[in-house]
Design an enzyme around this catalytic site. Sequence first.
Site, short mmCIF file in Angstrom:
data_model
loop_
_atom_site.label_atom_id
_atom_site.label_comp_id
_atom_site.label_asym_id
_atom_site.label_seq_id
_atom_site.Cartn_x
_atom_site.Cartn_y
_atom_site.Cartn_z
N ASP A 236 55.74 74.41 108.61
CA ASP A 236 56.30 75.32 109.62
C ASP A 236 56.66 76.64 108.94
O ASP A 236 56.79 76.70 107.72
CB ASP A 236 57.61 74.75 110.20
N ARG B 290 48.49 77.74 112.66
CA ARG B 290 49.15 77.72 113.98
C ARG B 290 49.73 79.11 114.21
O ARG B 290 50.42 79.65 113.33
CB ARG B 290 50.28 76.70 113.97
N LYS C 283 54.99 82.85 118.31
CA LYS C 283 55.61 84.18 118.46
C LYS C 283 56.71 84.37 117.43
O LYS C 283 56.90 85.46 116.91
CB LYS C 283 56.17 84.35 119.87
N GLY C 284 57.47 83.31 117.13
CA GLY C 284 58.56 83.42 116.15
C GLY C 284 59.89 83.13 116.81
O GLY C 284 60.16 83.63 117.91
N THR D 200 51.95 78.12 122.12
CA THR D 200 52.72 78.96 123.04
C THR D 200 52.78 78.28 124.40
O THR D 200 51.91 77.47 124.73
CB THR D 200 52.08 80.37 123.19
N HIS D 201 53.80 78.65 125.19
CA HIS D 201 53.87 78.18 126.58
C HIS D 201 53.53 79.31 127.55
O HIS D 201 53.72 79.18 128.75
CB HIS D 201 55.29 77.66 126.89
N ARG E 235 67.87 77.02 119.06
CA ARG E 235 66.71 77.92 119.13
C ARG E 235 66.01 77.78 120.48
O ARG E 235 65.55 78.74 121.07
CB ARG E 235 65.74 77.66 117.98
N ARG E 236 65.96 76.53 121.01
CA ARG E 236 65.30 76.32 122.31
C ARG E 236 66.13 76.97 123.42
O ARG E 236 65.59 77.51 124.38
CB ARG E 236 65.12 74.82 122.61
#
Length: 309
Positions: free
Chosen positions: A135, A185, A188-189, A227-228, A290-291
Amino acid sequence: MSILERPLRAAILAAADSTPVHRFVKRYGMQLGAKRFVAGETAEEFLAVAQSVNARGFSVACGILGEGVGDPAEASQAADHYCKLLQAFADRKIDANVAFKLTHVGLDIDPELAYANAARIAQKALDLGNTMRLDMEQSRYVDATLAIHRRLRERYPNVGFVLQSYLMRSVEDLRAAMILHPNVRIVKGAYLEPAVIAFPLKADVDENYVRLAEAALAGEGYTAIATHDPHIIARIVEFVDGLGLPKRGRFEFQMLYGVGTALATQLVEEGYRVRLAVPFGEYWFPYLMRRLAERPANLAFFLKGAFSR
Ligand SMILES: Cc1cc2nc3c(=O)[nH]c(=O)nc-3n(C[C@H](O)[C@H](O)[C@H](O)COP(=O)(O)OP(=O)(O)OC[C@H]3O[C@@H](n4cnc5c(N)ncnc54)[C@H](O)[C@@H]3O)c2cc1C
């Protein structure tokens, strides 16, 4: 992210460092809704979730929650844990690989220790015909992570890494890595970074995402589109169609467990490979924060759980 959401995001990420907030969320968070994003605290809970995620047509990227480890024994235990999980995937025929943070396996203690632990996981994955990915963490770790990725790739073809489109340097980092035919992978960050190194405007982060993803897809190697964002996914689908790439084999979509589920299901139904990143473990607090910061509306969902009890 809107003008109003930006300070909220900064406040949530700042709260991630607050001890009282940590204590409260750690005590009640799992019941309040952390389970939407985290498979649980134990490996058995994770393995059960991974099997049900597989049954819905998704591959899994397993992450044990943990970062910033300061004790060499703990860093080595994390590597042992990943090796055991890889064995469990093979034994139980679970379609999952592993992705982890180098600070979980010792990067803050000694880069050589992190390299040795990561190499142990890479070897185990290779022996089992599986893959692993490093990661990407805060910008201060990017150079060390890229250097360790490059060293690992000299011995292990099954190792991938991550680039963040909010960092201005990522285009150059991708260009330098393309010679390795990497497994990259694109994200966006997820961290707070200063405007001198990271695009402050979301539109620029998004545009750079597409630029990076297209450059990776057009080269040799394997690309994970993580990404979503439905607009970006639509652009990538169009791009891979234009390149004539098959729906599986050269790239995959990736999303986070608990986020973007309808879109992920639609992509599987259309024949694409989609991998869900499913984390578990005791240290789920920074991950949850973070989420919540990515989409402050999640905070309402979380607090609703707190007040409806
Ligand atoms: C598989 C995977 C691996 C990742 N690995 C890393 C990594 O190694 N390093 C790193 O810095 N970051 C990583 N990230 C996180 C990433 O950087 C972003 O913070 C995250 O993916 C949100 O950005 P987005 O691309 O979905 O776009 P956004 O523009 O943030 O979101 C697009 C849409 O997706 C939905 N959405 C996004 N996030 C959420 C959420 N939390 N809850 C609910 N809905 C949401 C919303 O509908 C939003 O409008 C990873 C993400 C994924 C999917």
